[in-house]
Write a protein that holds these residues in place. Structure first.
Motif, PDB file in Angstrom:
ATOM      1  N   GLU A 266       8.861  27.135  -9.880  1.00 15.81           N
ATOM      2  CA  GLU A 266       9.247  27.495 -11.281  1.00 15.81           C
ATOM      3  C   GLU A 266       9.349  26.307 -12.336  1.00 15.81           C
ATOM      4  O   GLU A 266       9.317  26.720 -13.378  1.00 15.81           O
ATOM      5  CB  GLU A 266      10.133  28.564 -11.122  1.00 15.81           C
ATOM      6  N   GLU A 267       9.846  25.120 -11.760  1.00 16.01           N
ATOM      7  CA  GLU A 267      10.230  24.068 -12.597  1.00 16.01           C
ATOM      8  C   GLU A 267       9.290  23.000 -12.577  1.00 16.01           C
ATOM      9  O   GLU A 267       9.299  21.831 -13.530  1.00 16.01           O
ATOM     10  CB  GLU A 267      11.765  23.318 -12.346  1.00 16.01           C
ATOM     11  N   ALA A 268       8.406  23.075 -11.810  1.00 17.77           N
ATOM     12  CA  ALA A 268       7.577  21.883 -11.704  1.00 17.77           C
ATOM     13  C   ALA A 268       6.061  21.726 -12.745  1.00 17.77           C
ATOM     14  O   ALA A 268       5.939  22.765 -13.198  1.00 17.77           O
ATOM     15  CB  ALA A 268       6.875  21.975 -10.139  1.00 17.77           C
ATOM     16  N   GLU A 269       5.715  20.668 -12.661  1.00 18.03           N
ATOM     17  CA  GLU A 269       4.559  20.257 -13.569  1.00 18.03           C
ATOM     18  C   GLU A 269       3.220  19.950 -12.737  1.00 18.03           C
ATOM     19  O   GLU A 269       2.129  19.941 -13.262  1.00 18.03           O
ATOM     20  CB  GLU A 269       4.923  19.237 -14.379  1.00 18.03           C
ATOM     21  N   ALA A 270       3.388  19.870 -11.392  1.00 22.44           N
ATOM     22  CA  ALA A 270       2.382  20.072 -10.405  1.00 22.44           C
ATOM     23  C   ALA A 270       2.627  20.329  -9.081  1.00 22.44           C
ATOM     24  O   ALA A 270       4.059  20.322  -8.711  1.00 22.44           O
ATOM     25  CB  ALA A 270       1.731  18.488 -10.609  1.00 22.44           C
TER      26      ALA A 270
ATOM     27  N   ILE B 183       0.560  30.875  -4.408  1.00 22.42           N
ATOM     28  CA  ILE B 183      -0.432  30.744  -5.243  1.00 22.42           C
ATOM     29  C   ILE B 183      -0.556  31.399  -6.678  1.00 22.42           C
ATOM     30  O   ILE B 183      -0.701  30.823  -7.675  1.00 22.42           O
ATOM     31  CB  ILE B 183      -1.922  31.046  -4.566  1.00 22.42           C
ATOM     32  N   ALA B 184      -0.050  32.859  -6.579  1.00 25.90           N
ATOM     33  CA  ALA B 184      -0.030  33.351  -7.736  1.00 25.90           C
ATOM     34  C   ALA B 184       1.184  32.923  -8.788  1.00 25.90           C
ATOM     35  O   ALA B 184       0.801  32.845 -10.071  1.00 25.90           O
ATOM     36  CB  ALA B 184       0.539  34.899  -7.471  1.00 25.90           C
TER      37      ALA B 184
ATOM     38  N   ARG C 238       1.451  29.498 -13.869  1.00 31.47           N
ATOM     39  CA  ARG C 238       2.002  28.357 -14.506  1.00 31.47           C
ATOM     40  C   ARG C 238       1.055  27.157 -14.769  1.00 31.47           C
ATOM     41  O   ARG C 238       1.114  26.156 -15.347  1.00 31.47           O
ATOM     42  CB  ARG C 238       3.159  27.805 -13.953  1.00 31.47           C
ATOM     43  N   ARG C 239      -0.118  27.781 -14.319  1.00 30.06           N
ATOM     44  CA  ARG C 239      -1.485  26.649 -14.743  1.00 30.06           C
ATOM     45  C   ARG C 239      -1.038  25.358 -13.994  1.00 30.06           C
ATOM     46  O   ARG C 239      -1.528  24.319 -14.592  1.00 30.06           O
ATOM     47  CB  ARG C 239      -1.913  26.564 -16.082  1.00 30.06           C
ATOM     48  N   LEU C 240      -0.484  25.168 -12.623  1.00 30.07           N
ATOM     49  CA  LEU C 240      -0.091  24.221 -12.274  1.00 30.07           C
ATOM     50  C   LEU C 240      -1.245  23.441 -11.513  1.00 30.07           C
ATOM     51  O   LEU C 240      -1.954  23.906 -10.719  1.00 30.07           O
ATOM     52  CB  LEU C 240       0.845  24.176 -11.111  1.00 30.07           C
TER      53      LEU C 240
ATOM     54  N   GLY D 207      -9.399  29.889  -8.919  1.00 31.71           N
ATOM     55  CA  GLY D 207      -9.438  29.329 -10.232  1.00 31.71           C
ATOM     56  C   GLY D 207      -8.406  28.169 -10.729  1.00 31.71           C
ATOM     57  O   GLY D 207      -8.487  27.863 -11.688  1.00 31.71           O
ATOM     58  N   GLY D 208      -7.838  27.851  -9.592  1.00 28.85           N
ATOM     59  CA  GLY D 208      -6.763  26.718 -10.033  1.00 28.85           C
ATOM     60  C   GLY D 208      -7.567  25.465  -9.866  1.00 28.85           C
ATOM     61  O   GLY D 208      -8.594  25.109  -9.583  1.00 28.85           O
ATOM     62  N   ARG D 209      -6.846  24.311 -10.667  1.00 25.37           N
ATOM     63  CA  ARG D 209      -7.242  22.851 -10.596  1.00 25.37           C
ATOM     64  C   ARG D 209      -6.890  22.211  -9.385  1.00 25.37           C
ATOM     65  O   ARG D 209      -5.639  22.169  -9.269  1.00 25.37           O
ATOM     66  CB  ARG D 209      -6.830  22.263 -12.173  1.00 25.37           C
ATOM     67  N   ILE D 210      -7.576  21.372  -8.712  1.00 21.69           N
ATOM     68  CA  ILE D 210      -7.247  20.905  -7.621  1.00 21.69           C
ATOM     69  C   ILE D 210      -7.872  19.340  -7.942  1.00 21.69           C
ATOM     70  O   ILE D 210      -8.798  19.012  -8.565  1.00 21.69           O
ATOM     71  CB  ILE D 210      -7.777  21.047  -6.379  1.00 21.69           C
ATOM     72  N   ARG D 211      -6.937  18.359  -7.272  1.00 20.17           N
ATOM     73  CA  ARG D 211      -7.567  16.794  -7.314  1.00 20.17           C
ATOM     74  C   ARG D 211      -7.178  16.403  -5.958  1.00 20.17           C
ATOM     75  O   ARG D 211      -6.253  16.702  -5.389  1.00 20.17           O
ATOM     76  CB  ARG D 211      -6.385  16.062  -8.279  1.00 20.17           C
TER      77      ARG D 211
END
Length: 281
Positions: A119-123, A143-144, A149-151, A183-187
């Protein structure tokens, strides 16, 4: 089947997978260790390339604990080591860690990130699942939250599964796949991605004291998803180890069908030079 001694005259270096080739997560494979030692005789070089989600130093310590002698290899590069460059921009910011609570601490050492709740993270940074008994579907609720939060999710271990003793367990890559499917972004930077291979090839050149022709470097691995595709992307030949995560489907220790092995590896685009259930000289 092909042994490493059959192929050795054609190569100056190998990039060998670790988990599933050199050891099974619990103990070393003595024949594999001896094969790498024999390969190094005459000036050939060995770089260990692993998707372990931690820095190199604790991996070397683990190999020492398993009694893998340091004369079996020249250098080690890990997914964790190359993933640190993806985490570094979050210095002074909150990231949410998924994985064992402390075993992968070396991944963050010196980076100055703050580990906190989603809830506080940027990634989100995934090293592995929280326990060896977990399955990716157990993370749907979390995951939801990440999706809401589009992390971005940085995965330090692209492996989907790995052999651990006599078990096959899920790894961080399986969770990354599920997040991406939602639909999440992964690296990711480990195998099969070029970042880790570029560093492994640099280490091989440094160990040899000269630039090595890529045609003279052999990749050894047990996974189509990571090792075979990675070898293909890097332009390297492949020796495929069938007796780990693909053992059951390939009947690796029974009567393996060479055509079935080629059919499994072929979609990766890898140049398959041989296969064997366990690495041996």
């Amino acid at each position: 089947m092909t042994t490493l001694s059959d192929l050795a005259p054609d190569y100056d270096a190998v990039l060998s997978d670790v988990w599933g080739v050199v050891h099974n997560g619990v103990s070393a494979h003595p024949d594999a260790v001896e094969a790498l030692r024999q390969f190094r005789k005459g000036g050939r070089r060995v770089v260990l390339i692993t998707n372990a989600p931690r820095a190199v130093a604790p991996i070397v310590d683990m190999l020492d604990d398993m009694r893998v002698p340091r004369d079996a290899y020249d250098a080690v590069i890990s997914s964790g080591e190359v993933t640190r460059a993806m985490i570094a921009p979050y210095r002074g910011r909150v990231i949410h860690h998924i994985g064992p609570p402390s075993i992968d601490d070396s991944l963050y050492e010196g980076l100055g990130v703050i580990r906190g709740p989603a809830e506080e993270a940027e990634a989100v940074v995934v090293t592995d699942l929280d326990t060896d008994d977990d399955t990716p579907d157990m993370y749907e609720a979390r995951i939801a939250v990440w999706l809401g939060r589009r992390l971005p999710l940085i995965c330090a271990n692209p492996d989907r599964v790995v052999e651990h003793g006599g078990r096959i367990i899920y790894c961080g890559g399986a969770l990354a796949d599920l997040y991406e499917a939602h639909g999440g972004r992964i690296r990711m930077a480990g195998k099969p991605y070029r970042q880790i291979y570029d560093e492994a090839l640099r280490l091989a050149d440094a160990a040899a004291g000269r630039p090595l022709a890529r045609s003279r470097i052999l990749a050894i691995g047990d996974s189509v998803r990571t090792d075979a595709i990675g070898a293909a992307n890097a332009g390297l030949d492949l020796l495929f180890i069938t007796g780990s995560i693909h053992a059951q489907e390939l009947d690796a220790f029974g009567a393996p069908d060479p055509e079935a092995i080629r059919a499994l590896v072929s979609p990766s685009g890898a140049r398959l030079k041989g296969f064997m259930p366990r690495l041996a000289w």
